[in-house]
Scaffold this active site. Structure first.
Site, PDB file in Angstrom:
ATOM      1  N   CYS A 113      17.383   8.319 -25.527  1.00  0.00           N
ATOM      2  CA  CYS A 113      17.706   9.753 -25.546  1.00  0.00           C
ATOM      3  C   CYS A 113      16.568  10.626 -25.011  1.00  0.00           C
ATOM      4  O   CYS A 113      16.791  11.778 -24.649  1.00  0.00           O
ATOM      5  CB  CYS A 113      18.084  10.192 -26.954  1.00  0.00           C
ATOM      6  SG  CYS A 113      19.538   9.321 -27.558  1.00  0.00           S
ATOM      7  N   HIS A 249      17.728  17.912 -27.033  1.00  0.00           N
ATOM      8  CA  HIS A 249      18.626  16.761 -26.976  1.00  0.00           C
ATOM      9  C   HIS A 249      19.762  17.019 -27.962  1.00  0.00           C
ATOM     10  O   HIS A 249      19.542  17.490 -29.066  1.00  0.00           O
ATOM     11  CB  HIS A 249      17.872  15.485 -27.329  1.00  0.00           C
ATOM     12  CG  HIS A 249      18.772  14.315 -27.526  1.00  0.00           C
ATOM     13  ND1 HIS A 249      19.710  13.960 -26.589  1.00  0.00           N
ATOM     14  CD2 HIS A 249      18.908  13.443 -28.556  1.00  0.00           C
ATOM     15  CE1 HIS A 249      20.379  12.901 -27.033  1.00  0.00           C
ATOM     16  NE2 HIS A 249      19.914  12.571 -28.222  1.00  0.00           N
ATOM     17  N   ASN A 279      26.681  13.025 -28.265  1.00  0.00           N
ATOM     18  CA  ASN A 279      25.353  12.587 -27.841  1.00  0.00           C
ATOM     19  C   ASN A 279      25.492  11.748 -26.572  1.00  0.00           C
ATOM     20  O   ASN A 279      25.972  10.625 -26.620  1.00  0.00           O
ATOM     21  CB  ASN A 279      24.717  11.771 -28.972  1.00  0.00           C
ATOM     22  CG  ASN A 279      23.316  11.287 -28.634  1.00  0.00           C
ATOM     23  OD1 ASN A 279      22.877  11.367 -27.488  1.00  0.00           O
ATOM     24  ND2 ASN A 279      22.628  10.772 -29.637  1.00  0.00           N
TER      25      ASN A 279
HETATM   26  N1  COA Z   1      33.565   9.454 -41.166  1.00  0.00           N
HETATM   27  C1  COA Z   1      33.628   9.495 -42.504  1.00  0.00           C
HETATM   28  N2  COA Z   1      32.661   8.995 -43.285  1.00  0.00           N
HETATM   29  C2  COA Z   1      31.589   8.452 -42.699  1.00  0.00           C
HETATM   30  C3  COA Z   1      31.463   8.374 -41.309  1.00  0.00           C
HETATM   31  C4  COA Z   1      32.515   8.899 -40.534  1.00  0.00           C
HETATM   32  N3  COA Z   1      32.492   8.895 -39.188  1.00  0.00           N
HETATM   33  N4  COA Z   1      30.287   7.784 -41.012  1.00  0.00           N
HETATM   34  C5  COA Z   1      29.683   7.501 -42.181  1.00  0.00           C
HETATM   35  N5  COA Z   1      30.475   7.895 -43.199  1.00  0.00           N
HETATM   36  C6  COA Z   1      30.229   7.780 -44.634  1.00  0.00           C
HETATM   37  C7  COA Z   1      29.254   6.693 -44.971  1.00  0.00           C
HETATM   38  O1  COA Z   1      29.923   5.446 -45.073  1.00  0.00           O
HETATM   39  C8  COA Z   1      28.715   7.161 -46.301  1.00  0.00           C
HETATM   40  O2  COA Z   1      29.656   6.830 -47.306  1.00  0.00           O
HETATM   41  P1  COA Z   1      29.155   6.323 -48.753  1.00  0.00           P
HETATM   42  O3  COA Z   1      28.370   7.488 -49.296  1.00  0.00           O
HETATM   43  O4  COA Z   1      30.433   6.045 -49.443  1.00  0.00           O
HETATM   44  O5  COA Z   1      28.306   5.129 -48.479  1.00  0.00           O
HETATM   45  C9  COA Z   1      28.709   8.681 -46.171  1.00  0.00           C
HETATM   46  O6  COA Z   1      29.586   8.980 -45.086  1.00  0.00           O
HETATM   47  C10 COA Z   1      27.351   9.272 -45.882  1.00  0.00           C
HETATM   48  O7  COA Z   1      26.747   8.532 -44.833  1.00  0.00           O
HETATM   49  P2  COA Z   1      25.344   8.913 -44.281  1.00  0.00           P
HETATM   50  O8  COA Z   1      24.993   7.975 -43.164  1.00  0.00           O
HETATM   51  O9  COA Z   1      24.347   9.053 -45.408  1.00  0.00           O
HETATM   52  O10 COA Z   1      25.670  10.362 -43.711  1.00  0.00           O
HETATM   53  P3  COA Z   1      24.676  11.406 -43.090  1.00  0.00           P
HETATM   54  O11 COA Z   1      24.844  12.694 -43.771  1.00  0.00           O
HETATM   55  O12 COA Z   1      23.307  10.858 -42.927  1.00  0.00           O
HETATM   56  O13 COA Z   1      25.279  11.599 -41.645  1.00  0.00           O
HETATM   57  C11 COA Z   1      24.837  10.909 -39.401  1.00  0.00           C
HETATM   58  C12 COA Z   1      25.371  10.509 -40.773  1.00  0.00           C
HETATM   59  C13 COA Z   1      24.913   9.703 -38.497  1.00  0.00           C
HETATM   60  C14 COA Z   1      25.673  12.013 -38.862  1.00  0.00           C
HETATM   61  C15 COA Z   1      23.387  11.385 -39.547  1.00  0.00           C
HETATM   62  O14 COA Z   1      22.658  10.460 -40.304  1.00  0.00           O
HETATM   63  C16 COA Z   1      22.697  11.563 -38.237  1.00  0.00           C
HETATM   64  O15 COA Z   1      23.051  12.425 -37.470  1.00  0.00           O
HETATM   65  N6  COA Z   1      21.646  10.781 -37.998  1.00  0.00           N
HETATM   66  C17 COA Z   1      20.847  10.911 -36.799  1.00  0.00           C
HETATM   67  C18 COA Z   1      21.659  10.524 -35.628  1.00  0.00           C
HETATM   68  C19 COA Z   1      20.901  10.663 -34.405  1.00  0.00           C
HETATM   69  O16 COA Z   1      20.336  11.674 -34.147  1.00  0.00           O
HETATM   70  N7  COA Z   1      20.924   9.606 -33.629  1.00  0.00           N
HETATM   71  C20 COA Z   1      20.470   9.566 -32.339  1.00  0.00           C
HETATM   72  C21 COA Z   1      19.080   9.945 -32.203  1.00  0.00           C
HETATM   73  S1  COA Z   1      18.979  10.124 -30.508  1.00  0.00           S
END
Ligand code: COA
Length: 322
Positions: A113, A249, A279
Site C-alpha cells: 500500500c 492511502h 483499498n
Molecule cells: N462483516 C461482519 N462482521 C465481520 C466482518 C465483516 N465483513 N469482518 C469481521 N467481522 C467480525 C469479526 O469476526 C469479529 O467478530 P467477533 O467479535 O464475533 O469475533 C468482529 O467483526 C470484530 O472484528 P475486528 O477485526 O475486531 O473488527 P475491527 O473493528 O478491527 O474492524 C477492520 C476490522 C478490518 C475493518 C479493521 O481492523 C481495519 O480496518 N484494520 C486495518 C485494515 C487496514 O488498514 N489494512 C490495510 C493496511 S494497508
C-alpha cells in the site's frame, strides 16, 4: 534549484461496481457493518482477463495527456504494484512497450500500500539529481486476484484500479520531501504468502491470498502515521495549518480521520475515495490525487501531504507543492 514537479495526473477504474449488498450475498456480512467499520460502500473489480497493466495503461495515457507530453518525452517508468501481470518482465516494462517507449529505465516497486509513495520518492531523486527529466509514475493493482473471497474479514476491504502521474524537472517548487520506512518484523500481520521462491510456482489453492490481523494492523497504522506526519512537518519546518490537502492511502475512513485530526484538519481538506474504491493498495493515493485535481479541489500551488501504511510493514509520506 531543480525540483521534481507533478505535471499531470490520470486514473482508471474497471467498469464493474461491486456493492456491499452484493458481497453480503456470498459472505456473512452487511452494508451496515462494512460502512461503520471501514467507510467502504462499493469497490471496482476487474473483468476476466483484465490485468494490472491494462489499468496502468489507461491511467498512464490520461496522465500523459494532462501533462501535455508524449510518451517519447518519458525517460523513466516506475510502476508500484503488488499484483503484477507476470513474475517477469516487470509491469513497468510491459507498460513501456504498450506506450511505445524504448530504452529508458523501467522497473516495478513492491511496497504494497506504500508502493506509490515509494515510487514517487524514487522518481523525485532521479529528477532532482538530473538522472531523468520526465518520469511516469503509476500505482496499479488487481487486488481482487489475491483476495480470499471466502474471508469476510478481508474480502470486503479491497478493490482494483490505477492512478498515474507525470513528474518533470522544474525550477518551481514541486516535491518538497519524501520519507520512506519499513520494518519487516511485522510481516505476518498482513501478508500474502505463496511466493514463487517458497512454493516453486504462483498461487496454490488458498496459499497466496491475503491474510490480515486487522485489529493489530489498525492500531499500528494509526500510531505510525501519527509519528510520520510529525516527521514530515518537522523536516520541512512547517505547521499543521500550512498543509492544504491530505491525500491519504485509502484503507479505512477511521484511520484517515485519525490522521486528519492529528493535523488539525477538517474532513473537507481530505481527499476521500475509500467509500467508492475500497483499498486499492498502491493505486489508492494516485487515484485520490487525480480525483482531487480533476474536480478542481487541488489547485496549483497547494501544499499536499500524501501518506501511506501497508504490508511489510511499510510506511511513508511525500510532501509537495502541486
Ligand atoms: N462483516 C461482519 N462482521 C465481520 C466482518 C465483516 N465483513 N469482518 C469481521 N467481522 C467480525 C469479526 O469476526 C469479529 O467478530 P467477533 O467479535 O464475533 O469475533 C468482529 O467483526 C470484530 O472484528 P475486528 O477485526 O475486531 O473488527 P475491527 O473493528 O478491527 O474492524 C477492520 C476490522 C478490518 C475493518 C479493521 O481492523 C481495519 O480496518 N484494520 C486495518 C485494515 C487496514 O488498514 N489494512 C490495510 C493496511 S494497508
Amino acid at each position: 534549484m531543480t525540483s521534481a514537479r507533478i505535471l499531470g495526473t490520470g486514473s482508471f477504474l474497471p467498469e464493474r461496481v461491486v456493492s456491499n449488498a452484493e458481497l453480503a450475498l456470498t459472505v456473512d456480512t452487511s452494508d451496515e457493518w462494512i460502512v461503520s467499520r471501514t467507510g467502504i460502500r462499493e469497490r471496482r473489480i476487474v473483468a476476466a482477463g483484465e490485468t494490472t497493466c491494462d489499468l496502468a495503461e489507461r491511467a498512464a495515457r490520461q496522465a500523459l495527456d494532462a501533462a501535455g507530453c508524449l510518451a517519447s518525452d518519458i525517460d523513466l517508468v516506475i510502476v508500484a504494484t503488488t499484483t503484477p501481470d507476470r513474475v517477469f518482465p516487470g509491469t513497468a516494462c510491459l507498460l513501456q512497450e504498450r506506450l511505445g517507449i524504448h530504452g529508458p529505465a523501467a522497473f516495478d516497486v513492491q511496497a504494497v500500500c506504500t508502493g506509490f509513495v515509494y515510487a514517487l520518492g524514487i522518481a523525485e531523486k532521479f529528477i532532482r539529481t538530473g538522472s531523468a527529466r520526465r518520469a511516469l509514475v503509476v500505482g496499479a493493482e488487481t487486488m481482487s486476484r489475491i483476495v480470499d473471497w471466502k474471508d469476510r474479514s478481508t474480502c470486503v476491504l479491497f478493490g482494483d484500479g490505477a492512478g498515474a502521474v507525470v513528474v518533470g524537472m522544474s525550477d518551481e517548487a514541486g516535491i518538497l520531501s519524501s520519507h520512506l520506512h519499513a520494518d519487516g518484523a511485522y510481516k505476518e500481520l498482513l501478508t500474502a504468502t505463496g511466493g514463487v521462491s517458497s512454493r516453486g510456482t504462483g498461487l496454490h489453492g488458498g496459499e497466496g491470498l491475503i491474510t490480515m490481523r486487522g485489529n493489530e494492523v489498525f492500531r499500528m497504522a494509526v500510531t505510525t502515521l501519527d509519528a510520520l506526519v510529525g516527521e514530515t512537518l518537522a523536516a520541512n519546518d512547517l505547521k499543521q495549518s500550512d498543509i492544504r490537502w491530505l491525500v491519504p492511502h485509502q484503507a479505512n475512513i477511521r484511520i484517515i480521520a485519525a490522521t486528519a485530526k492529528r493535523l488539525g484538519m477538517a474532513m473537507d481538506q481530505v481527499i476521500v475515495t475509500v467509500d467508492r474504491h475500497g483499498n486499492t493498495s498502491a493505486a489508492s493515493i494516485p487515484l485520490a490525487f487525480d480525483a482531487g485535481v480533476r474536480d478542481g479541489r487541488i489547485q496549483r500551488g497547494d501544499v499536499v501531504l500524501m501518506e501511506a501504511f501497508g504490508g511489510g510493514f511499510t510506511w511513508g509520506s511525500v510532501l509537495l507543492r502541486y
